[in-house]
Design an enzyme around this catalytic site. Structure first.
Site, PDB file in Angstrom:
ATOM      1  CG  HIS A 161      -4.333   7.638   1.703  1.00 46.74           C
ATOM      2  ND1 HIS A 161      -5.185   6.567   1.789  1.00 46.74           N
ATOM      3  CD2 HIS A 161      -3.569   7.597   2.819  1.00 46.74           C
ATOM      4  CE1 HIS A 161      -4.923   5.905   2.904  1.00 46.74           C
ATOM      5  NE2 HIS A 161      -3.959   6.511   3.564  1.00 46.74           N
TER       6      HIS A 161
HETATM    7  P1  TYD Z   1      -0.409   4.983   4.777  1.00 46.23           P
HETATM    8  O1  TYD Z   1      -1.440   4.031   4.266  1.00 46.23           O
HETATM    9  O2  TYD Z   1      -0.155   6.232   3.966  1.00 46.23           O
HETATM   10  O3  TYD Z   1      -0.768   5.423   6.275  1.00 46.23           O
HETATM   11  P2  TYD Z   1      -2.044   6.110   6.937  1.00 46.23           P
HETATM   12  O4  TYD Z   1      -3.159   6.113   5.932  1.00 46.23           O
HETATM   13  O5  TYD Z   1      -2.340   5.257   8.114  1.00 46.23           O
HETATM   14  O6  TYD Z   1      -1.634   7.476   7.342  1.00 46.23           O
HETATM   15  O7  TYD Z   1       0.934   4.187   5.000  1.00 46.23           O
HETATM   16  C1  TYD Z   1       2.066   4.782   5.625  1.00 46.23           C
HETATM   17  C2  TYD Z   1       3.310   4.067   5.113  1.00 46.23           C
HETATM   18  O8  TYD Z   1       3.271   2.690   5.470  1.00 46.23           O
HETATM   19  C3  TYD Z   1       3.444   4.152   3.600  1.00 46.23           C
HETATM   20  O9  TYD Z   1       4.823   4.364   3.298  1.00 46.23           O
HETATM   21  C4  TYD Z   1       3.034   2.781   3.124  1.00 46.23           C
HETATM   22  C5  TYD Z   1       3.367   1.877   4.303  1.00 46.23           C
HETATM   23  N1  TYD Z   1       2.414   0.734   4.423  1.00 46.23           N
HETATM   24  C6  TYD Z   1       2.825  -0.544   4.117  1.00 46.23           C
HETATM   25  O10 TYD Z   1       3.978  -0.790   3.718  1.00 46.23           O
HETATM   26  N2  TYD Z   1       1.944  -1.591   4.248  1.00 46.23           N
HETATM   27  C7  TYD Z   1       0.674  -1.390   4.668  1.00 46.23           C
HETATM   28  O11 TYD Z   1      -0.137  -2.374   4.775  1.00 46.23           O
HETATM   29  C8  TYD Z   1       0.247  -0.049   4.983  1.00 46.23           C
HETATM   30  C9  TYD Z   1      -1.157   0.238   5.435  1.00 46.23           C
HETATM   31  C10 TYD Z   1       1.156   0.983   4.852  1.00 46.23           C
END
Ligand code: TYD
Length: 134
Positions: A48
Site C-alpha cells: 500500500h
Molecule cells: P497494514 O498497515 O495494512 O499492515 P502492513 O502494512 O504492516 O502489512 O495493517 C494491517 C491491519 O492492521 C489493517 O487491518 C489495519 C490494522 N492497523 C491498525 O488498526 N492500526 C495501526 O496502527 C496499523 C498500522 C494497522
C-alpha cells in the site's frame, strides 16, 4: 528515487549498545509507534501507499527487505542494522518481505492510524501519483 536512510545515534559499550531516538532524529512530529514481529518468512507485508503519512522504519532485530515504488522507479533496500532507519514519504508504494526469523520492524509514524489515508490498490496508486504530480 531518493533513498533516505537516517543514522540513529548509539551509545556503544562492550556490554551492549543503546540506540537512542530523540525527537530531533526524526524529521516529522511523531504521532504513533508500532512494530511488526512474528512475521513468517513467506509473508509479504505492506502492499500500500499513504496519501499523507511519513514513516521511519527501524529494524530493531533481524532483517527484512523493503521494496519502494514511486510509480516510475523501484528500489529494494535491505534493513538489517538497528542504527539505520529508512524514511518513507507519502505517495510511495511499499512492500516488506523476506523477514528473517525473529525480525522486528519498528515503525515511527507522523499520523495516527487512518484507513482513509491508505491506497491499497496498485492501479489506484499509479492513478493517484500521476494525477498529483507537480
Ligand atoms: P497494514 O498497515 O495494512 O499492515 P502492513 O502494512 O504492516 O502489512 O495493517 C494491517 C491491519 O492492521 C489493517 O487491518 C489495519 C490494522 N492497523 C491498525 O488498526 N492500526 C495501526 O496502527 C496499523 C498500522 C494497522
Amino acid at each position: 528515487m531518493e533513498i533516505q536512510l537516517i543514522d540513529i545515534p548509539k551509545i556503544q559499550n562492550a556490554k551492549g549498545n543503546i540506540g537512542v531516538i530523540e525527537l530531533d532524529v526524526v524529521p516529522f512530529d511523531i504521532k504513533r509507534v508500532y512494530y511488526l514481529y512474528d512475521v513468517p518468512s513467506s509473508a509479504s507485508r505492506g502492499g500500500h501507499a499513504h496519501k499523507n503519512l511519513q514513516q521511519l522504519l527501524v529494524p530493531l532485530s533481524g532483517s527484512f527487505d523493503v521494496v519502494l515504488k514511486d510509480g516510475t522507479e523501484e528500489v529494494t533496500i535491505t534493513l538489517n542494522k538497528p542504527d539505520k532507519g529508512l524514511l518513507i514519504n507519502n505517495n510511495i508504494w511499499r512492500e516488506l518481505e523476506n523477514f528473517s526469523s525473529g525480525a522486528v520492524c519498528m515503525v515511527i509514524a507522523s499520523r495516527v492510524y487512518d484507513e482513509a489515508d491508505y491506497i491499497r490498490e496498485y492501479a489506484d496508486f499509479l492513478d493517484y501519483v500521476r494525477t498529483n504530480k507537480k
